[in-house]
Design a protein around this motif. Structure first.
Motif, mmCIF file in Angstrom:
data_model
loop_
_atom_site.group_PDB
_atom_site.id
_atom_site.type_symbol
_atom_site.label_atom_id
_atom_site.label_comp_id
_atom_site.label_asym_id
_atom_site.label_seq_id
_atom_site.Cartn_x
_atom_site.Cartn_y
_atom_site.Cartn_z
ATOM 1 N N PRO A 1 0.810 -1.228 0.000
ATOM 2 C CA PRO A 1 0.000 0.000 0.000
ATOM 3 C C PRO A 1 0.845 1.280 0.000
ATOM 4 C CG PRO A 1 -0.890 -1.565 1.568
ATOM 5 C CD PRO A 1 0.419 -2.113 1.096
ATOM 6 N N LEU A 2 1.956 1.279 0.731
ATOM 7 C CA LEU A 2 2.796 2.476 0.745
ATOM 8 C C LEU A 2 3.469 2.705 -0.610
ATOM 9 C CD1 LEU A 2 4.392 2.183 4.285
ATOM 10 C CD2 LEU A 2 2.740 3.887 3.503
ATOM 11 N N LEU A 3 3.884 1.634 -1.271
ATOM 12 C CA LEU A 3 4.451 1.778 -2.616
ATOM 13 C C LEU A 3 3.409 2.313 -3.595
ATOM 14 C CD1 LEU A 3 6.614 -1.452 -2.942
ATOM 15 C CD2 LEU A 3 7.432 0.902 -2.881
ATOM 16 N N ALA A 4 2.180 1.786 -3.522
ATOM 17 C CA ALA A 4 1.119 2.261 -4.407
ATOM 18 C C ALA A 4 0.810 3.733 -4.145
ATOM 19 C CB ALA A 4 -0.136 1.409 -4.226
ATOM 20 N N ALA A 5 0.759 4.126 -2.873
ATOM 21 C CA ALA A 5 0.480 5.528 -2.538
ATOM 22 C C ALA A 5 1.600 6.437 -3.026
ATOM 23 C CB ALA A 5 0.293 5.671 -1.027
ATOM 24 N N SER A 6 2.849 5.996 -2.887
ATOM 25 C CA SER A 6 3.962 6.837 -3.341
ATOM 26 C C SER A 6 3.969 6.963 -4.864
ATOM 27 C CB SER A 6 5.294 6.290 -2.831
ATOM 28 O OG SER A 6 5.585 5.042 -3.413
ATOM 29 N N ARG B 1 1.283 6.881 -6.769
ATOM 30 C CA ARG B 1 0.199 7.819 -7.095
ATOM 31 C C ARG B 1 0.615 9.250 -6.788
ATOM 32 N NH1 ARG B 1 -2.847 3.744 -4.778
ATOM 33 N NH2 ARG B 1 -2.951 4.844 -2.797
ATOM 34 N N ALA B 2 1.356 9.460 -5.708
ATOM 35 C CA ALA B 2 1.766 10.805 -5.309
ATOM 36 C C ALA B 2 2.688 11.459 -6.332
ATOM 37 C CB ALA B 2 2.448 10.768 -3.942
ATOM 38 N N VAL B 3 3.497 10.658 -7.010
ATOM 39 C CA VAL B 3 4.407 11.224 -8.010
ATOM 40 C C VAL B 3 3.888 11.045 -9.433
ATOM 41 C CG1 VAL B 3 6.443 11.014 -6.550
ATOM 42 C CG2 VAL B 3 5.847 9.140 -8.094
ATOM 43 N N GLY B 4 2.685 10.516 -9.558
ATOM 44 C CA GLY B 4 2.054 10.425 -10.874
ATOM 45 C C GLY B 4 2.477 9.244 -11.717
ATOM 46 N N LEU B 5 2.929 8.180 -11.122
ATOM 47 C CA LEU B 5 3.307 6.972 -11.861
ATOM 48 C C LEU B 5 2.161 5.985 -11.836
ATOM 49 C CD1 LEU B 5 6.918 6.420 -10.526
ATOM 50 C CD2 LEU B 5 6.250 7.453 -12.684
ATOM 51 N N ASP B 6 2.075 5.138 -12.886
ATOM 52 C CA ASP B 6 1.072 4.069 -12.867
ATOM 53 C C ASP B 6 1.639 2.884 -12.085
ATOM 54 O OD1 ASP B 6 2.894 2.873 -14.543
ATOM 55 O OD2 ASP B 6 1.600 2.899 -16.315
ATOM 56 N N GLU B 7 0.895 1.790 -12.030
ATOM 57 C CA GLU B 7 1.319 0.618 -11.256
ATOM 58 C C GLU B 7 2.599 -0.005 -11.802
ATOM 59 O OE1 GLU B 7 0.125 -0.561 -8.342
ATOM 60 O OE2 GLU B 7 -1.113 1.233 -8.372
#
Length: 124
Positions: A108-113, A115-121
């Protein structure tokens, strides 16, 4: 081979024989690496893959599980069996806690980070 090279560098006796052993070992190693890799059963392959994915969590979490595990084992197991019990139980507890930390904290923290910098999965 590394130990053999150190011995050669130190000038140990019988150096030509040692060089032949080193070269022979190198050829055997190269031949072994050319063999096809054995296929593991799917369940084992998935389990090892999951541990590989969680390896950073294992690295981070295991020190925090060893102390409490040792205390619990000391309370539950006779002193004569403490070392064997600890060596058996501690890795299971550490791996279990690490996989849970990976699943519920790291992912979850990797996914949130991302999203915060505008990268996809995929990280693009």
């Amino acid at each position: 081979a590394g130990i053999g090279l150190h011995l050669v560098a130190l000038g140990q006796p019988d150096t030509p024989k040692l060089w032949m052993q080193i070269i022979g070992f190198a050829f055997l190693t190269a031949a072994y690496m050319m063999l096809p890799a054995p296929k593991a059963p799917p369940a084992i392959s998935r389990g090892l893959s999951a541990l590989g994915e969680a390896s950073y969590s294992i690295y981070l979490i295991h020190p925090f599980t060893l102390g409490p595990t040792a205390k619990a084992v000391a309370l539950l197991v006779p002193a004569a069996w403490f070392s064997i019990a600890l060596m058996t139980i501690a890795p299971v507890v550490a791996l279990g806690a690490s996989v849970l930390a990976y699943r519920y904290l790291e992912l979850p923290l990797l996914a949130a980070s991302r999203r915060a910098v505008g990268l996809d999965e995929a990280g693009r």
